[in-house]
Scaffold this active site. Structure first.
Site, PDB file in Angstrom:
ATOM      1  N   CYS A 177      44.115  54.047  47.513  1.00 20.46           N
ATOM      2  CA  CYS A 177      44.232  53.625  46.016  1.00 20.46           C
ATOM      3  C   CYS A 177      45.021  52.653  45.121  1.00 20.46           C
ATOM      4  O   CYS A 177      46.056  52.315  46.069  1.00 20.46           O
ATOM      5  CB  CYS A 177      43.969  55.008  45.457  1.00 20.46           C
ATOM      6  SG  CYS A 177      43.238  56.325  45.990  1.00 20.46           S
TER       7      CYS A 177
ATOM      8  N   ARG B  99      41.571  47.852  46.720  1.00 21.15           N
ATOM      9  CA  ARG B  99      42.144  48.945  47.186  1.00 21.15           C
ATOM     10  C   ARG B  99      41.358  50.154  47.050  1.00 21.15           C
ATOM     11  O   ARG B  99      41.676  51.346  47.607  1.00 21.15           O
ATOM     12  CB  ARG B  99      43.643  49.458  46.884  1.00 21.15           C
ATOM     13  CG  ARG B  99      44.418  47.847  47.245  1.00 21.15           C
ATOM     14  CD  ARG B  99      45.790  48.167  46.631  1.00 21.15           C
ATOM     15  NE  ARG B  99      46.521  49.299  47.312  1.00 21.15           N
ATOM     16  CZ  ARG B  99      47.384  49.147  48.431  1.00 21.15           C
ATOM     17  NH1 ARG B  99      47.585  48.098  48.934  1.00 21.15           N
ATOM     18  NH2 ARG B  99      47.903  50.316  49.127  1.00 21.15           N
TER      19      ARG B  99
ATOM     20  N   TRP C 181      39.859  55.451  45.631  1.00 22.06           N
ATOM     21  CA  TRP C 181      39.204  55.515  47.051  1.00 22.06           C
ATOM     22  C   TRP C 181      39.062  56.978  47.330  1.00 22.06           C
ATOM     23  O   TRP C 181      40.090  57.478  47.670  1.00 22.06           O
ATOM     24  CB  TRP C 181      39.498  54.598  48.056  1.00 22.06           C
ATOM     25  CG  TRP C 181      38.650  54.531  49.248  1.00 22.06           C
ATOM     26  CD1 TRP C 181      37.540  53.646  49.318  1.00 22.06           C
ATOM     27  CD2 TRP C 181      38.791  55.216  50.330  1.00 22.06           C
ATOM     28  NE1 TRP C 181      36.966  53.705  50.458  1.00 22.06           N
ATOM     29  CE2 TRP C 181      37.581  54.742  51.071  1.00 22.06           C
ATOM     30  CE3 TRP C 181      39.532  56.395  50.898  1.00 22.06           C
ATOM     31  CZ2 TRP C 181      37.455  55.372  52.487  1.00 22.06           C
ATOM     32  CZ3 TRP C 181      39.274  56.765  51.907  1.00 22.06           C
ATOM     33  CH2 TRP C 181      38.203  56.467  52.883  1.00 22.06           C
TER      34      TRP C 181
ATOM     35  N   ASN D 125      48.120  58.046  45.641  1.00 20.58           N
ATOM     36  CA  ASN D 125      47.582  57.539  46.891  1.00 20.58           C
ATOM     37  C   ASN D 125      48.051  58.383  48.024  1.00 20.58           C
ATOM     38  O   ASN D 125      49.298  58.482  48.318  1.00 20.58           O
ATOM     39  CB  ASN D 125      48.114  56.321  46.871  1.00 20.58           C
ATOM     40  CG  ASN D 125      47.266  55.241  47.932  1.00 20.58           C
ATOM     41  OD1 ASN D 125      46.296  55.813  48.363  1.00 20.58           O
ATOM     42  ND2 ASN D 125      47.787  53.874  48.441  1.00 20.58           N
ATOM     43  N   GLY D 126      47.385  58.730  48.854  1.00 22.92           N
ATOM     44  CA  GLY D 126      47.617  59.333  50.235  1.00 22.92           C
ATOM     45  C   GLY D 126      46.770  60.720  50.231  1.00 22.92           C
ATOM     46  O   GLY D 126      45.984  61.154  49.561  1.00 22.92           O
TER      47      GLY D 126
ATOM     48  N   GLU E 287      33.879  41.369  66.376  1.00 22.07           N
ATOM     49  CA  GLU E 287      34.283  41.018  65.239  1.00 22.07           C
ATOM     50  C   GLU E 287      33.154  40.707  64.294  1.00 22.07           C
ATOM     51  O   GLU E 287      33.008  40.990  62.926  1.00 22.07           O
ATOM     52  CB  GLU E 287      35.129  39.987  65.179  1.00 22.07           C
ATOM     53  CG  GLU E 287      35.830  39.259  63.673  1.00 22.07           C
ATOM     54  CD  GLU E 287      36.381  40.268  62.528  1.00 22.07           C
ATOM     55  OE1 GLU E 287      36.454  39.904  61.518  1.00 22.07           O
ATOM     56  OE2 GLU E 287      36.430  41.585  63.104  1.00 22.07           O
TER      57      GLU E 287
ATOM     58  N   LYS F 145      31.780  42.371  60.740  1.00 19.58           N
ATOM     59  CA  LYS F 145      31.593  41.814  59.396  1.00 19.58           C
ATOM     60  C   LYS F 145      30.415  41.915  58.738  1.00 19.58           C
ATOM     61  O   LYS F 145      30.150  42.044  57.469  1.00 19.58           O
ATOM     62  CB  LYS F 145      31.856  40.048  59.380  1.00 19.58           C
ATOM     63  CG  LYS F 145      33.116  39.689  59.431  1.00 19.58           C
ATOM     64  CD  LYS F 145      34.105  40.033  58.526  1.00 19.58           C
ATOM     65  CE  LYS F 145      35.638  40.284  58.632  1.00 19.58           C
ATOM     66  NZ  LYS F 145      35.929  41.283  59.144  1.00 19.58           N
TER      67      LYS F 145
ATOM     68  N   GLU G  82      30.083  45.771  57.477  1.00 22.94           N
ATOM     69  CA  GLU G  82      30.917  45.597  56.409  1.00 22.94           C
ATOM     70  C   GLU G  82      30.380  45.277  55.222  1.00 22.94           C
ATOM     71  O   GLU G  82      30.583  46.277  54.030  1.00 22.94           O
ATOM     72  CB  GLU G  82      32.245  45.341  56.584  1.00 22.94           C
ATOM     73  CG  GLU G  82      33.151  45.681  57.488  1.00 22.94           C
ATOM     74  CD  GLU G  82      34.570  44.810  57.642  1.00 22.94           C
ATOM     75  OE1 GLU G  82      35.537  45.517  57.204  1.00 22.94           O
ATOM     76  OE2 GLU G  82      34.527  43.731  57.786  1.00 22.94           O
TER      77      GLU G  82
ATOM     78  N   HIS H  77      22.015  46.107  81.376  1.00 20.30           N
ATOM     79  CA  HIS H  77      22.478  47.622  81.833  1.00 20.30           C
ATOM     80  C   HIS H  77      21.996  48.620  80.737  1.00 20.30           C
ATOM     81  O   HIS H  77      22.704  49.573  80.909  1.00 20.30           O
ATOM     82  CB  HIS H  77      23.890  47.436  81.962  1.00 20.30           C
ATOM     83  CG  HIS H  77      24.071  46.614  83.459  1.00 20.30           C
ATOM     84  ND1 HIS H  77      23.639  47.024  84.481  1.00 20.30           N
ATOM     85  CD2 HIS H  77      25.057  45.511  83.594  1.00 20.30           C
ATOM     86  CE1 HIS H  77      24.065  46.196  85.371  1.00 20.30           C
ATOM     87  NE2 HIS H  77      24.961  45.019  84.578  1.00 20.30           N
TER      88      HIS H  77
ATOM     89  N   LYS I  82      40.688  47.902  51.121  1.00 17.94           N
ATOM     90  CA  LYS I  82      41.218  46.972  51.580  1.00 17.94           C
ATOM     91  C   LYS I  82      42.374  47.561  52.753  1.00 17.94           C
ATOM     92  O   LYS I  82      42.470  47.333  53.755  1.00 17.94           O
ATOM     93  CB  LYS I  82      41.928  45.890  50.759  1.00 17.94           C
ATOM     94  CG  LYS I  82      42.471  44.765  51.421  1.00 17.94           C
ATOM     95  CD  LYS I  82      41.666  43.968  52.294  1.00 17.94           C
ATOM     96  CE  LYS I  82      42.230  42.537  52.768  1.00 17.94           C
ATOM     97  NZ  LYS I  82      41.510  41.869  53.566  1.00 17.94           N
TER      98      LYS I  82
END
Length: 608
Positions: A2, A27, A74, A100-101, A483, A487, A490, A506, A603
């Site tokens: 947050c 955030r 968040w 935050n946490g 990656e 992306k 996301e 396979h 983020k």
């Protein structure tokens, strides 16, 4: 994850709080709120489910106070709602807290407080803090003492800011596992969980350490530990410009940051290439040549894109330095009781330098006597301070949730590390010069790829509506594929998987159909023929192929192709990744996604 802001001084706090929250919205962005206290007493609170813009619309014109705290959330405990938004107050509405946490023993504390008469109005763990601090804030008790006493009963991680209606001349903040930064102004003070909220107002900042608190007043601050010992913190200067936090005419921060990569790579390389000795200058590693020759293994720790950058870094170190190297998720590392070896070098990777899982992994290595280097973008961050040495990326602020320029600069940093280690070991001067020359050429080659943005946008619009996408690459190309898939997931929410191209036959080949296209990385290297064979296997099963290559494959092997400039084989992955960033971005735009703030993500992941 947050965002926290706070202000105390002669001005109205609300404008700073709202602007600061807007800059921190990357955030966390499911709800937001502010609380202010004036010198006449009482706390006014506004909080809403939704974005900071929704909060700003809900704040009345007369919502004024010279001391205030704010938060953008968040969700970890409780769904996004007005009630679960921060700040949270005690029943008397004397104490307001933003947090935050995660408070791990929140249920136990909640039960005890409820038994003593506290009435809870949210599902959050944070509300426990407000009631707990209020329980210790008896008449005449200083706010910092009440906060200290409350935190003594808390298990978990936190970055908090606390406001007391009866002591509006101060804000008390504390840190344990979640960043808190103080900003020093002219007869005013600022607080934030990230310097991005502060740079318009001050460049002088103080980063709190874990287990440290601060009492912040308009005329200064005092820092101390949880057992009341005074600490001494010297301000540092933030060198990021305010323009870095604006979109600069681009439609999104993500597009801006993709296009900033030539400059960010130049900054990462700046002053670090030694053409005379065909090596890299990396004094910040704090390792001399003798110590480097004693290293027998390298272990790289990161999360998400940092983990994939670490995979590319491990490949570079093995190829150039011939030292065994491996990357693994920092989030899993400490839970498998890792064996820490004296001759192993550990490298922690984090754009923010505050990623909790990575920080905890660093602390585990240090606790067991290991040596850790950091590859981070944020100067003064927790991981940077915790490590024995390392490299700052100097990529500049990255605002969009999805990492692009920091990812690329991280891989460049690993190329420098690999070059430096290699020249101390057995990399020849000729090969050293080859890598130095290729690194110098990267910014212009990235510009060549970026010039294809419009053409890639057309391809993205064609592929965006697929039911999913497969990404494949061999050896150096496989981390790039991982990656690329990350992306796309996301920011476009299109399901994507990455596999080594050699593994497709396979099992995953069963998924291939016209509805599931494949993005194939086809560099012009020693594995080119094998990659072309894999494309033939896909086309034989009516799969569509988008190739990212140095040379256009035959039309029967690929439906579309994005051509990328050729570098040295070890550095080709850097350039092969750039089109995948643009592909993901343009696919997300075509689907109408919130590109800079994708759902469910934030983020800087400062919770476990």
């Amino acid at each position: 994850m947050c965002g926290i802001v706070a202000y105390i001084g002669p001005k109205d706090a609300t404008p700073f709080l709202l602007e600061g929250l807007a800059r921190l919205e990357y955030r966390g962005y499911d709800s937001a709120g502010v609380a202010v206290a004036g010198r006449t007493g009482g706390i006014k609170v506004r909080k809403v489910k939704g974005r900071v813009a929704d909060l700003a619309a809900a704040v009345p014109a007369r919502f004024k106070g010279s001391t205030g705290i704010g938060h953008t959330r968040w969700a970890t405990h409780g769904v996004p709602s007005d009630a679960n938004a921060h700040p949270h107050l005690d029943n008397a509405e004397r104490i307001a807290v933003v947090h935050n946490g995660i408070i791990e023993n929140a249920d136990e504390l909640r039960a005890k407080l409820a038994a003593d008469g506290a009435v809870f109005r949210s599902e959050t763990d944070t509300e426990v803090l407000g009631h707990l601090i209020a329980a210790h804030a008896a008449e005449g008790v200083e706010l910092e003492e009440a906060v200290r006493a409350a935190l003594g009963k808390v298990v978990g991680t936190y970055g908090i800011a606390v406001l007391d209606a009866e002591q509006p001349d101060r804000i008390v903040v504390a840190r344990n596992g979640s960043p808190i930064v103080l900003g020093i102004g002219e007869k005013e003070m600022f607080v934030a969980s990230d310097v991005s909220a502060l740079v318009r107002y001050t460049r002088q900042v103080v980063h709190l350490e874990d287990g440290e608190l601060a009492t912040v007043r308009a005329d200064g601050f005092r820092t101390f530990t949880e057992d009341a010992r005074t600490t001494h913190r010297q301000p540092s200067t933030v060198d990021w410009e305010i323009d870095s936090y604006d979109t600069g005419g681009y439609e999104h921060f993500l597009l801006k940051e993709i296009h900033e990569q030539p400059g960010s790579v130049e900054r990462t390389l700046g002053g670090r290439l030694d053409e005379r000795f065909a090596t890299a200058h990396l004094g910040g590693l704090n390792l001399d040549a003798r110590e480097l020759r004693e290293i027998r293994r390298v272990k790289i720790l990161g999360c998400g894109s940092a983990y994939y950058a670490g995979e590319m870094g491990a490949q570079l170190i093995e190829e150039l330095a011939r030292i065994p190297a491996h990357s693994e998720p920092a989030s899993e590392f400490r839970y498998r009781n890792p064996v820490i070896e004296a001759d192993t070098l550990y490298i922690a990777v984090s754009q923010s330098g505050e990623t909790y899982d990575t920080l905890a992994a660093v602390q585990e290595v240090k606790r067991k006597g290991g040596r850790v280097l950091g590859v981070v973008n944020t100067v003064g961050s927790a991981i940077a301070r915790e490590c024995d040495g390392g490299i700052y990326l100097h990529a500049g602020p990255e605002i969009s949730v999805a990492s692009t320029k920091a990812f690329t600069s991280t891989v460049v940093a690993f190329a420098l590390i690999a070059l430096h280690f290699g020249r101390i070991h057995d990399l020849s001067p000729a090969d050293g010069r080859r890598i130095v020359s290729a690194l110098k050429a990267l910014p212009d080659q990235i510009r060549e790829v970026l010039a294809q943005s419009d053409a890639i946008a057309e391809l993205a619009a064609e592929y965006a509506h697929s039911e999913g996408m497969m990404f494949i690459g061999r050896v150096r190309g496989y981390p790039v594929a991982r990656e690329g898939a990350q992306k796309l997931k996301e920011i476009s929410y299109v399901h994507a998987e990455a596999y080594p191209a050699s593994e497709l036959k396979h099992g995953p080949l069963a998924l291939i159909s016209p509805e599931l296209p494949t993005v194939a990385l086809v560099p012009d290297d020693e594995l080119l023929d094998k990659n072309l064979t894999t494309l033939g296997e896909i086309k034989a099963r009516s799969g569509r192929v988008l190739a990212v290559a140095h040379r256009r494959p035959e039309a029967k092997l690929a439906d579309h192709c994005i051509l990328v400039p050729k570098s040295e084989p070890e550095l080709d992955p850097l350039l092969l990744n750039i089109p995948l960033q643009l592909l993901a971005y343009h696919a997300a735009v075509a689907l109408g996604r919130d590109v800079d703030k994708p759902r469910n993500l934030a983020k800087s992941v400062t919770v476990e």
